[in-house]
Scaffold this active site. Structure first.
Site, short mmCIF file in Angstrom:
data_model
loop_
_atom_site.label_atom_id
_atom_site.label_comp_id
_atom_site.label_asym_id
_atom_site.label_seq_id
_atom_site.Cartn_x
_atom_site.Cartn_y
_atom_site.Cartn_z
N ARG A 97 92.64 -10.82 -24.51
CA ARG A 97 93.23 -9.85 -25.46
C ARG A 97 93.53 -10.54 -26.79
O ARG A 97 93.35 -9.95 -27.87
CB ARG A 97 94.51 -9.25 -24.86
CG ARG A 97 95.21 -8.29 -25.81
CD ARG A 97 96.43 -7.62 -25.19
NE ARG A 97 97.23 -6.96 -26.20
CZ ARG A 97 98.39 -6.35 -25.95
NH1 ARG A 97 98.86 -6.33 -24.70
NH2 ARG A 97 99.08 -5.77 -26.91
N HIS A 127 95.30 7.84 -26.09
CA HIS A 127 95.65 7.17 -27.34
C HIS A 127 95.08 7.91 -28.55
O HIS A 127 94.94 7.36 -29.64
CB HIS A 127 95.16 5.71 -27.35
CG HIS A 127 95.94 4.85 -26.40
ND1 HIS A 127 95.76 3.49 -26.30
CD2 HIS A 127 96.90 5.15 -25.50
CE1 HIS A 127 96.57 2.99 -25.36
NE2 HIS A 127 97.27 3.99 -24.87
N TYR A 146 99.61 6.12 -31.61
CA TYR A 146 98.35 5.44 -31.93
C TYR A 146 97.63 6.06 -33.13
O TYR A 146 96.75 5.44 -33.73
CB TYR A 146 97.42 5.43 -30.71
CG TYR A 146 97.80 4.34 -29.73
CD1 TYR A 146 98.77 4.56 -28.76
CD2 TYR A 146 97.21 3.07 -29.81
CE1 TYR A 146 99.15 3.55 -27.88
CE2 TYR A 146 97.59 2.06 -28.93
CZ TYR A 146 98.55 2.31 -27.98
OH TYR A 146 98.94 1.32 -27.11
N ASN A 159 93.46 -0.20 -19.34
CA ASN A 159 92.94 0.22 -20.64
C ASN A 159 91.55 -0.32 -20.93
O ASN A 159 91.16 -1.32 -20.32
CB ASN A 159 93.89 -0.30 -21.74
CG ASN A 159 95.02 0.67 -21.99
OD1 ASN A 159 94.79 1.87 -22.04
ND2 ASN A 159 96.22 0.17 -22.10
C1 G6P Z 1 101.44 1.36 -24.74
C2 G6P Z 1 100.22 2.00 -24.25
C3 G6P Z 1 99.51 1.13 -23.30
C4 G6P Z 1 99.37 -0.25 -23.85
C5 G6P Z 1 100.71 -0.82 -24.12
C6 G6P Z 1 100.62 -2.16 -24.80
O1 G6P Z 1 102.45 2.07 -24.95
O2 G6P Z 1 100.45 3.28 -23.71
O3 G6P Z 1 98.26 1.70 -23.02
O4 G6P Z 1 98.67 -1.11 -22.95
O5 G6P Z 1 101.51 0.01 -24.91
O6 G6P Z 1 101.88 -2.75 -24.71
P1 G6P Z 1 102.00 -4.33 -24.92
O7 G6P Z 1 103.45 -4.60 -24.64
O8 G6P Z 1 101.05 -4.96 -23.92
O9 G6P Z 1 101.57 -4.60 -26.32
#
Ligand code: G6P
Length: 438
Positions: free
Chosen positions: A96, A202, A252, A150
């Site tokens: 990531r 999203h 998003y 995801n």
């Molecule tokens: C969200 C989304 C998720 C995403 C996550 C990322 O709210 O709904 O799909 O993976 O945030 O959160 P993070 O803490 O991993 O940045």
């Protein structure tokens, strides 16, 4: 009602697992899980052991007789399962970080599920999910796959198009978060109003908010200021813009309607102290230190620092409603079946559904304004191209996905970023680099 209920979680070493356990504990009277299997891979073994030990302490403290198993062999776990949840990150957080840093190094948005980053998470994830579909079809063909890996939209689209197992439901916490935001605006509890959602994962909009028999969406749009999720900067919406849009956007949508401001913000973070993924790596380290504590026997509040908080509870809620044929309304990713008129009948959409023992039944939630149809169609085209590239390993299909997406469309940069990400993720993309068993 089945007297024996077996649930398998693939990606059991995830930091979100304590929330899943909490969800099963608090629903045990309605959802009598007898067996819960946490599955992970070799690279996630130590995390799996930590989350499983915490899960056991949670179950013991709650005095809930769920038999907990762990394994690195998902086929061993899947036999006769009733539900399979999938929550994985192929290549873990390091992948990531590359998804975010490489596009940003070229002045392009780098984000977990949007644009180039989202495409590559899909390219890595879809072949693995399709393999899991094959195992499910062989070992537990009646099981529902509840996927919150995801990019949920592209993954759901891929399973509907190419999966041998079609009982799949995509899930996201964004609609729940939006309802909490509406509850704050209306100064009431979520159960006192009814919201309908339509769009893609999203890329979902709320198009009606019914309260005391009246659609109060105008009031909500006028105050839809800073609602967001932990991983998206809460840049203030212009309420007049939202009224002109005619529907309530999700967090998003800031990447699209505030593209420049968001890119500037992400570039500054990238240059100063790292991207969201690097921040998450720090959060994860702290979470697993907490989870190791033998005196901890509950989900720590710190887990709510993650953007995906409440995902797992949504999954438990969905499983509970299917098991009990509750016929309540939840927002999930499923086949459209005509619910959203301007999208394909068999395309994956994120929409309000009645949840039955036969699965989600999409609701006719009404039309969306022309102001949003173009963007939704564009992102659906992106998801379709991404899914096709993931299963074919075709370079130009992947390039097409990049060019379709408004967050990365440009002949020169799209190709440069595509090439650099392909090289960076070579280990997880056999379909692009040969020895692909397909
Ligand atoms: C969200 C989304 C998720 C995403 C996550 C990322 O709210 O709904 O799909 O993976 O945030 O959160 P993070 O803490 O991993 O940045």
């Amino acid at each position: 009602m089945k007297e024996k209920l077996k649930i398998v979680t693939i990606g059991g070493g995830s930091s979100y697992t304590p929330e899943l356990i909490e969800g099963f504990i608090k629903r045990y009277d309605k959802l009598p899980v007898t067996e819960l299997w946490l599955v992970d891979i070799e690279e996630g073994k130590s995390k799996l052991e930590i989350t499983a030990a915490l899960a056991r302490r949670m179950l013991e403290k709650a005095n809930v007789p769920i038999e907990l198993h762990t394994t690195l062999d998902r086929r061993e776990a899947l036999k006769d399962a009733d539900f399979v949840t999938t929550q994985m990150r192929i290549g873990q957080l390091d992948a990531r970080i590359l998804d975010e840093r490489i596009p940003l190094s070229h002045g392009m948005l780098g984000q977990e599920t949007n644009g180039a980053g989202g495409l590559f998470k899909g390219l890595r994830t879809i072949p693995v999910i399709l393999d899991i579909c094959k195992d499910i079809q062989e070992l537990c063909p009646n099981a529902w796959m509840i996927n919150f890996t995801n990019p949920v939209g592209m993954v759901t689209e891929a399973v509907l198009r190419y999966g041998v197992h079609k009982k799949v439901i995509g899930l996201c916490n964004v609609p729940i978060g939006m309802e909490e935001g509406i509850a704050d605006i209306l100064k009431t509890d979520r159960k006192n109003f009814f919201t309908t959602f339509a769009g893609l994962n999203h890329m979902v909009y709320a198009n009606h908010v019914y309260k005391d028999g009246v659609d109060v969406i105008d009031e909500v749009m006028g105050k839809w200021g800073v609602q967001s999720v932990k991983n998206i900067k809460a840049m203030e919406w212009d309420s007049n813009f939202i009224k002109a849009l005619g529907v309530i956007p999700c967090p998003y949508h800031r990447y699209f309607y505030m593209a420049k401001e968001n890119l500037e913000d992400e570039l500054e973070k990238y240059a100063q102290h790292g991207t969201r993924a690097e921040q998450v790596r720090q959060i994860e380290t702290e979470l697993f230190e907490l989870y190791k504590n033998p005196d901890l026997a509950e989900k720590p509040k710190q887990l709510e620092q993650r953007g995906g908080a409440f995902y797992s509870d949504a999954a438990c809620n969905l499983i509970c409603s299917i098991y009990n044929d509750t016929r309540d309304v939840q927002v999930v990713d499923t086949m459209n079946r005509g619910a959203i008129g301007f999208l394909g009948y068999d395309q994956a959409v994120e929409v309000s559904c009645v949840i039955t023992k036969e699965g989600p039944v999409p609701m006719a939630v009404g039309d969306l304004p022309d102001s949003v149809k173009g963007l939704i169609q564009q992102i659906k085209s992106f998801e379709i191209a991404g899914a096709k590239a993931a299963v074919t390993g075709d370079y130009y299909t992947a390039l097409m996905a990049m060019m379709i997406n408004p967050l990365c469309a440009s002949q020169r940069d799209a190709r440069i970023v595509l090439d650099e990400l392909l090289e960076a993720h070579k280990k997880y993309l056999p379909q692009f680099f040969g020895d692909w068993k397909g």
